[in-house]
Design an enzyme around this catalytic site. Structure first.
Site, mmCIF file in Angstrom:
data_model
loop_
_atom_site.group_PDB
_atom_site.id
_atom_site.type_symbol
_atom_site.label_atom_id
_atom_site.label_comp_id
_atom_site.label_asym_id
_atom_site.label_seq_id
_atom_site.Cartn_x
_atom_site.Cartn_y
_atom_site.Cartn_z
ATOM 1 N N GLY A 11 -19.232 1.918 -20.573
ATOM 2 C CA GLY A 11 -19.487 3.303 -20.972
ATOM 3 C C GLY A 11 -18.210 4.041 -21.291
ATOM 4 O O GLY A 11 -17.107 3.522 -21.149
ATOM 5 N N GLY B 73 -15.493 5.822 -20.476
ATOM 6 C CA GLY B 73 -14.732 6.169 -19.279
ATOM 7 C C GLY B 73 -13.639 7.179 -19.568
ATOM 8 O O GLY B 73 -13.078 7.782 -18.660
ATOM 9 N N LYS C 104 -11.180 11.153 -27.290
ATOM 10 C CA LYS C 104 -10.731 10.002 -26.503
ATOM 11 C C LYS C 104 -9.531 10.473 -25.685
ATOM 12 O O LYS C 104 -8.595 11.054 -26.246
ATOM 13 C CB LYS C 104 -10.330 8.859 -27.435
ATOM 14 N N ARG D 259 -11.822 11.520 -32.738
ATOM 15 C CA ARG D 259 -12.163 10.372 -33.573
ATOM 16 C C ARG D 259 -13.450 10.638 -34.340
ATOM 17 O O ARG D 259 -14.400 11.185 -33.791
ATOM 18 C CB ARG D 259 -12.321 9.161 -32.651
ATOM 19 N N ARG E 219 -22.562 0.304 -30.307
ATOM 20 C CA ARG E 219 -21.854 -0.975 -30.235
ATOM 21 C C ARG E 219 -22.841 -2.077 -29.881
ATOM 22 O O ARG E 219 -23.937 -1.796 -29.406
ATOM 23 C CB ARG E 219 -20.806 -0.928 -29.102
ATOM 24 N N ASP F 92 -18.117 -4.588 -26.591
ATOM 25 C CA ASP F 92 -18.143 -3.114 -26.548
ATOM 26 C C ASP F 92 -17.228 -2.514 -27.611
ATOM 27 O O ASP F 92 -17.232 -1.305 -27.816
ATOM 28 C CB ASP F 92 -17.762 -2.604 -25.160
ATOM 29 N N ASN F 93 -16.448 -3.350 -28.273
ATOM 30 C CA ASN F 93 -15.583 -2.858 -29.346
ATOM 31 C C ASN F 93 -16.054 -3.339 -30.709
ATOM 32 O O ASN F 93 -15.306 -3.302 -31.677
ATOM 33 C CB ASN F 93 -14.135 -3.297 -29.118
HETATM 34 P P1 AMP Z 1 -11.176 -0.108 -24.278
HETATM 35 O O1 AMP Z 1 -10.264 -1.201 -23.829
HETATM 36 O O2 AMP Z 1 -10.444 1.159 -24.683
HETATM 37 O O3 AMP Z 1 -12.143 -0.543 -25.306
HETATM 38 O O4 AMP Z 1 -11.992 0.313 -22.998
HETATM 39 C C1 AMP Z 1 -12.806 -0.568 -22.268
HETATM 40 C C2 AMP Z 1 -13.502 0.202 -21.165
HETATM 41 O O5 AMP Z 1 -12.552 0.741 -20.245
HETATM 42 C C3 AMP Z 1 -14.321 1.387 -21.647
HETATM 43 O O6 AMP Z 1 -15.435 1.510 -20.806
HETATM 44 C C4 AMP Z 1 -13.368 2.531 -21.467
HETATM 45 O O7 AMP Z 1 -14.044 3.757 -21.338
HETATM 46 C C5 AMP Z 1 -12.669 2.149 -20.195
HETATM 47 N N1 AMP Z 1 -11.341 2.756 -20.088
HETATM 48 C C6 AMP Z 1 -10.220 2.428 -20.777
HETATM 49 N N2 AMP Z 1 -9.186 3.195 -20.397
HETATM 50 C C7 AMP Z 1 -9.633 4.039 -19.442
HETATM 51 C C8 AMP Z 1 -9.052 5.087 -18.649
HETATM 52 N N3 AMP Z 1 -7.765 5.414 -18.785
HETATM 53 N N4 AMP Z 1 -9.840 5.719 -17.773
HETATM 54 C C9 AMP Z 1 -11.133 5.402 -17.652
HETATM 55 N N5 AMP Z 1 -11.747 4.443 -18.345
HETATM 56 C C10 AMP Z 1 -11.016 3.757 -19.240
HETATM 57 MG MG MG Z 2 -13.537 0.236 -26.345
#
Ligand code: AMP
Ligand code: MG
Length: 507
Positions: free
Chosen positions: A87, A89, A110, A173, A180, A249-250
């Site tokens: 989700g 985050g 973001k 963004r 996704r 998720d990406n």
């Molecule tokens: P990402 O690697 O940016 O695609 O993120 C993968 C997952 O980690 C997603 O659920 C993001 O919301 C969560 N996430 C990445 N960075 C953070 C952060 N600094 N704080 C909270 N959740 C994060």
């Molecule tokens: Mg992501």
């Protein structure tokens, strides 16, 4: 105050698919980047509020009227392992607008603070990675590759704790949607099949409206997603783009590139090129990307299966699995066809029939093998091939040490070009200037080179100097030009830099 003409279908129609949430306040917002061209595309008024007001808005302190911020639920396979609850985050969807071309676009933050999906994370983002997302997204857009785009970046005025404290920022963004593969996985993992169905209908209405109400729409949708991904990954491969973290998720349903974390453009041709500091096994290496896309699509198929098969009826399951498998098995061919179409354009060929497929595939494979063997810069090699089409071989020869191998390949390529010209009814040589011109429109000179990106990000993050970022951004927005002012942006990184280059995600 900047006005968005919000029409928030996600918030309105998908209750239970998200958590309504508010951005964290930012102590001292400052606008670092605003994309006025994109703002115009979104139908935002040309008359802009003062930068200080925009900073308040894009740092999340003052929400625009009509915004309904929410954190979306999704799951995902990360490096092959399933996480049932990821989700948003550190992201929030503010809402949707219909742009000037009639397309629905998500507006999302973001780095806007913790949400119910943050797990151990702080919900924040640092200036460097958010500006990276701007540069790479704008470069992809200029290259004609479907992508989310950055509307704004606001520094928050606070530090985020990483290995070192770093200045924080919020990115705004714009995306065709944030649906996704992992969004579907979330509901199927919870056994919420009604919601899964609701999500499918929503996704179809949004991305494949022609399928709405069609009896075969589950597989129709799956085929459409697969087709978009085949086209997208082929475009990535043809510019040497390495996403770096192709978790489910990406991977979008829309077919846009999303989440520029540990991504990079390849310099010297290398199928195994990988830049991400966390991708130890090379799962998301350059040449693996089409295989990963196929794997991710298989995960989407698994998620969709309950919508077409009755688990208690083995025959119906077998039928659905067979149909899904057929789509997944067709993917490599679909990808290869899209890749070859792009490669032909890069080679300057305009006339091709299926009878040319084998010749052209072999031609391009041998070219890429030559570049790999000789460690030639991928981008420059293609660009110099355009010069060769215009009659000037010397620049290309300077890149390739094995002159004999290059000469032998050029003979084959020129023979193929001659056949191509004959098919257009042109005499030998007549088409050369036009071919060179055409090739320069698909073979970029400027890509966001890793050392230039790092230079720009560290100046912005460490010294508060946005000059290198702005110059690089201006350059990557003109990828197909080759003017003296762009010369430095076309240069490959020194080999020592490339060898040790890593990008980091989750920062
Ligand atoms: P990402 O690697 O940016 O695609 O993120 C993968 C997952 O980690 C997603 O659920 C993001 O919301 C969560 N996430 C990445 N960075 C953070 C952060 N600094 N704080 C909270 N959740 C994060
Ligand atoms: Mg992501």
């Amino acid at each position: 105050m900047l006005t968005f003409d919000f029409d928030n279908t996600y918030a309105r129609e998908l209750a239970g698919f998200y958590a309504a949430w508010k951005p964290a306040p930012a102590p001292a917002p400052r606008l670092m980047y605003f994309n006025s061209e994109l703002a115009a595309e979104l139908g935002l008024p040309a008359e802009l509020p003062a930068p200080s007001e925009l900073a308040q808005l894009f740092a999340g302190n003052r929400l625009p009227d009509g915004a309904e911020p929410l954190a979306q639920a999704y799951a995902g396979h990360q490096f092959g392992g399933f996480s049932p609850r990821l989700g948003d985050g550190r992201a929030l969807l503010l809402g949707e607008v219909i742009d000037r071309s009639g397309r629905r676009r998500d507006i999302a933050f973001k780095g806007s603070g913790r949400t119910p999906f943050s797990r151990g994370g702080d919900g924040k983002a640092a200036v460097g990675p958010m500006l990276r997302e701007v540069i790479i997204g704008e470069a992809m857009h200029a290259l004609g590759i479907p992508t989310t785009r950055a509307l704004a970046v606001a520094a928050t005025g606070e530090h985020v704790m990483r290995e070192l404290p770093l200045p924080g920022a919020v990115l705004t963004r714009v995306a065709a949607s944030h649906l996704r593969v992992g969004t579907f996985q979330y509901f199927v993992a919870r056994g919420e099949i009604d919601k899964l169905r609701q999500l499918l209908e929503y996704a179809i209405a949004r991305h494949d409206p022609a399928l709405a109400g069609a009896p075969d729409r589950v597989f129709g949708f799956f085929r459409a997603v697969a087709a978009r991904q085949a086209a997208l990954i082929a475009q990535w491969m043809n510019v040497g783009f390495i996403h770096g973290v192709m978790n489910t998720d990406n991977m979008t349903i829309s077919g846009e590139t999303i989440d520029y974390g540990p991504c990079a453009f390849m310099e010297a041709m290398n199928p195994g090129a990988v830049f991400s500091s966390i991708d130890h096994g090379g799962r998301y290496a350059y040449a693996n990307q089409p295989h990963v896309a196929r794997w991710n699509l298989a995960k989407l198929a698994e998620a969709l299966l309950p919508l077409v098969a009755d688990g208690d009826d083995k025959a119906s399951v077998d039928r659905a699995v067979a149909e899904a498998t057929a789509v997944i098995d067709a993917f490599p061919g679909q990808f290869a066809a899209a890749l070859l179409t792009g490669q032909r354009a890069k080679l300057g060929l305009t006339n091709a029939t299926p009878a040319d497929d084998a010749t052209d595939s072999a031609l391009v494979e041998d070219w890429l093998a030559l570049l790999e063997r000789e460690r030639v810069d991928f981008t420059l090699a293609w660009r110099r091939l355009a010069d060769a089409a215009g009659g000037s071989d010397a620049p290309l020869r300077m890149l390739v040490a094995d002159g004999d191998a290059l000469a032998a390949w050029l003979i084959r390529w020129r023979a193929r070009c001659a056949a191509d010209d004959a098919a257009s009814g042109m005499a030998v040589g007549e088409a050369s200037p036009a071919r060179a011109e055409r090739m320069r429109k698909v073979n970029p000179f400027v890509i966001p080179r890793n050392h230039r990106v790092e230079e720009a990000l560290s100046a912005a993050s460490d010294n508060d100097d946005l000059g290198p970022f702005e110059n690089l951004l201006a350059a990557v927005r003109r990828p197909f030009e080759e003017t003296p002012d762009l010369a430095t942006y076309g240069e490959p990184a020194p080999l020592a830099v490339t060898a040790g280059y890593q990008t980091f995600c989750g920062t």
